[in-house]
Design an enzyme around this catalytic site. Structure first.
Site, mmCIF file in Angstrom:
data_model
loop_
_atom_site.group_PDB
_atom_site.id
_atom_site.type_symbol
_atom_site.label_atom_id
_atom_site.label_comp_id
_atom_site.label_asym_id
_atom_site.label_seq_id
_atom_site.Cartn_x
_atom_site.Cartn_y
_atom_site.Cartn_z
ATOM 1 N N HIS A 42 -0.712 -2.683 -2.163
ATOM 2 C CA HIS A 42 -1.742 -1.627 -2.207
ATOM 3 C C HIS A 42 -3.015 -2.128 -1.510
ATOM 4 O O HIS A 42 -3.421 -3.268 -1.722
ATOM 5 C CB HIS A 42 -2.037 -1.290 -3.670
ATOM 6 C CG HIS A 42 -2.885 -0.081 -3.863
ATOM 7 N ND1 HIS A 42 -4.248 -0.113 -3.758
ATOM 8 C CD2 HIS A 42 -2.556 1.195 -4.148
ATOM 9 C CE1 HIS A 42 -4.728 1.112 -3.970
ATOM 10 N NE2 HIS A 42 -3.727 1.922 -4.211
ATOM 11 N N CYS A 82 -1.939 3.742 0.695
ATOM 12 C CA CYS A 82 -2.773 4.632 -0.110
ATOM 13 C C CYS A 82 -3.813 5.269 0.810
ATOM 14 O O CYS A 82 -4.728 4.597 1.284
ATOM 15 C CB CYS A 82 -3.444 3.847 -1.232
ATOM 16 S SG CYS A 82 -4.549 4.859 -2.205
ATOM 17 N N HIS A 127 0.653 6.602 -1.652
ATOM 18 C CA HIS A 127 -0.210 7.373 -2.545
ATOM 19 C C HIS A 127 -0.952 8.319 -1.613
ATOM 20 O O HIS A 127 -1.637 7.852 -0.696
ATOM 21 C CB HIS A 127 -1.260 6.489 -3.224
ATOM 22 C CG HIS A 127 -0.692 5.486 -4.184
ATOM 23 N ND1 HIS A 127 -1.443 4.464 -4.712
ATOM 24 C CD2 HIS A 127 0.547 5.377 -4.722
ATOM 25 C CE1 HIS A 127 -0.690 3.755 -5.541
ATOM 26 N NE2 HIS A 127 0.523 4.282 -5.557
ATOM 27 N N ASP A 162 -2.105 11.308 -5.600
ATOM 28 C CA ASP A 162 -2.850 10.213 -6.236
ATOM 29 C C ASP A 162 -3.914 10.819 -7.130
ATOM 30 O O ASP A 162 -3.786 11.948 -7.562
ATOM 31 C CB ASP A 162 -3.400 9.292 -5.147
ATOM 32 C CG ASP A 162 -3.722 7.906 -5.663
ATOM 33 O OD1 ASP A 162 -3.433 7.622 -6.828
ATOM 34 O OD2 ASP A 162 -4.264 7.100 -4.893
ATOM 35 N N HIS A 163 -4.951 10.086 -7.386
ATOM 36 C CA HIS A 163 -5.973 10.540 -8.322
ATOM 37 C C HIS A 163 -6.276 12.015 -8.150
ATOM 38 O O HIS A 163 -6.444 12.493 -7.038
ATOM 39 C CB HIS A 163 -7.298 9.791 -8.072
ATOM 40 C CG HIS A 163 -7.124 8.325 -8.087
ATOM 41 N ND1 HIS A 163 -8.101 7.456 -7.707
ATOM 42 C CD2 HIS A 163 -6.072 7.562 -8.451
ATOM 43 C CE1 HIS A 163 -7.666 6.222 -7.829
ATOM 44 N NE2 HIS A 163 -6.427 6.256 -8.276
ATOM 45 N N TYR A 214 -6.165 10.484 -13.547
ATOM 46 C CA TYR A 214 -4.745 10.660 -13.879
ATOM 47 C C TYR A 214 -4.477 11.780 -14.879
ATOM 48 O O TYR A 214 -3.632 11.661 -15.750
ATOM 49 C CB TYR A 214 -4.151 9.332 -14.357
ATOM 50 C CG TYR A 214 -4.001 8.353 -13.214
ATOM 51 C CD1 TYR A 214 -2.932 8.464 -12.327
ATOM 52 C CD2 TYR A 214 -4.937 7.355 -12.985
ATOM 53 C CE1 TYR A 214 -2.796 7.595 -11.267
ATOM 54 C CE2 TYR A 214 -4.808 6.478 -11.915
ATOM 55 C CZ TYR A 214 -3.739 6.612 -11.066
ATOM 56 O OH TYR A 214 -3.603 5.753 -10.004
HETATM 57 C C1 DNO Z 1 -5.291 3.066 -8.769
HETATM 58 C C2 DNO Z 1 -3.959 2.614 -8.331
HETATM 59 C C3 DNO Z 1 -3.935 1.117 -8.295
HETATM 60 C C4 DNO Z 1 -2.593 0.548 -7.901
HETATM 61 C C5 DNO Z 1 -2.616 -0.953 -7.906
HETATM 62 C C6 DNO Z 1 -1.290 -1.557 -7.564
HETATM 63 O O1 DNO Z 1 -5.432 4.109 -9.303
HETATM 64 O O2 DNO Z 1 -3.583 3.164 -7.152
HETATM 65 O O3 DNO Z 1 -4.278 0.674 -9.571
HETATM 66 O O4 DNO Z 1 -1.623 0.983 -8.785
HETATM 67 O O5 DNO Z 1 -3.576 -1.428 -7.015
HETATM 68 O O6 DNO Z 1 -1.309 -2.889 -7.907
#
Ligand code: DNO
Length: 374
Positions: free
Chosen positions: A223, A261, A290, A335-336, A349
């Site tokens: 990531h 991401c 992501h 993602d978020h 989340y």
């Molecule tokens: C945040 C996530 C990260 C991800 C980590 C993987 O919301 O995208 O916490 O899971 O960086 O190690």
């Protein structure tokens, strides 16, 4: 998810797996049943959030989690945040023990059908924000927010306190209390670790684990730094295409890949996200993605936005098209999300906005596929 269309319509039905992050039944306000009801969900990106960095994820713990996911009619082929112990990142003599534990975890996960493991190599902090619930004036929703100017007045300890106090009682990945307990000592130690040292420690880790991954059919997906620049003077070396070129070269193998991401890399407007996806997708180095949008508000200043292109500054169509063209057979998750409709949950989340995001991304995918001449 294999998209199937009536015969008379075009559409190649290229496989992509839409997933949702799930923290486990004791830790997530979102249920597997709700996730299953989001159209087009194939599975979860799983997480045992009670495991401290460095601990072995045992076979019974993994089995309990994955069996539950399967019982809900979902898959669990991606596991997220198998956190790397700080001693590995700092290259301390104790690292070998933690690497041995990591290898045991990889083997245990592979045994239960896990194909991709998401991790990061960010010193001390995972992602960082200065506000976890900044109200978006246009519509009254709120989202995660970062302004380096606000950070200027905060010490790392203030930031940790601020983050832990504002997460509505939920645990947050990367903000586990035990990892942050020794914060000041760790920050001090990092003063003598330059970016090249961190890279060498990363190589040591990859050289040990990647042969095991190859043997058991697992891809490690790194990531990016979030936000995509150094913070608090810590060495951060995973926030651009050039950085990731170096990372994938540290141990050249398809098992040494990226969790691309879009929001983390996209926090820096200098990163051209569709181009980065094409670059690594063509090289077979994207383990999963992501996918989310960000709104740039100034220098080192942004907030997270709804997934729709017009809600932020990333071109989500170009992003999905780049995935479709170069690495379609992958795992994606919205993602978020923002907090909308009075939902209160783990920052980033909640259920509603991520479900909207997934549906939108699936819509883009269907349109791209139906118009494809591949
Ligand atoms: C945040 C996530 C990260 C991800 C980590 C993987 O919301 O995208 O916490 O899971 O960086 O190690």
């Amino acid at each position: 998810l294999l998209l199937c269309f009536p015969k008379e319509t075009k559409g190649v039905g290229i496989a992509m797996k839409m997933t949702f992050r799930w923290y486990g039944e004791n830790s997530d306000a979102v249920t597997l049943k709700q996730i299953k009801q989001i159209p087009g969900m194939s599975g979860v990106m799983g997480f045992l959030d009670y495991k401290a960095a460095g601990e072995v994820w045992t076979a019974p713990e993994i089995r309990a989690y994955i069996d539950e996911v399967h019982a809900a009619g979902l898959e669990c082929e991606v596991i997220e945040s198998v956190n790397v112990h700080e001693d590995i990142k700092m290259g301390l003599p104790t690292r070998d023990g933690y690497i041995a534990n990591y290898i045991e975890t990889i083997r245990n996960l592979a045994e239960y059908g896990v194909k991709v493991i998401v991790y990061n190599f960010m010193p001390v902090f995972d992602w960082l924000r200065t506000d976890l619930a900044r109200v978006i004036p246009e519509d009254g929703s709120n989202s995660l927010y970062f302004d380096e100017k606000e950070l200027g007045t905060m010490t790392p300890v203030d930031l940790v306190r601020n983050t832990i106090d504002n997460c509505n009682g939920f645990s947050l990945p990367g903000w586990e209390p035990e990892r942050l307990a020794e914060l000041e000592t760790t920050l001090e130690r990092y003063k003598s670790i330059a970016p090249d040292d961190l890279r060498a420690n990363w190589k040591y880790f990859l050289d040990a684990i990647i042969p095991v991954c190859e043997e058991c059919g697992v891809v490690m997906a790194c990531h990016p730094d979030d936000p995509a620049w150094p913070i608090f003077g810590l060495p951060r070396i995973a926030h651009s295409q050039a950085d990731f070129d170096q990372i994938v070269a540290l141990h050249d193998s398809p098992s040494n890949a990226i969790c691309l991401c879009t929001g983390s890399l996209g926090s820096n407007p200098d990163n051209d996200i569709p181009a980065i996806i094409r670059h690594f997708g063509e090289r077979g180095r994207i383990g999963c993605l992501h996918v989310r949008n960000v709104k740039h508000l100034g220098y080192h200043h942004f907030r997270e936005a709804a997934h729709l292109s017009s809600s932020g500054d990333l071109d989500m169509f170009a992003i999905m098209k780049a995935i479709y063209d170069t690495c379609p057979d992958t795992y994606i998750r919205p993602d978020h999300g923002r907090m909308i409709w009075n939902e209160s949950g783990r920052p980033g989340y909640g259920l509603y906005d991520r479900a909207l995001g997934a549906t939108y991304l699936n819509g883009l995918w269907e349109a791209i596929d139906r118009m494809s001449t591949k």
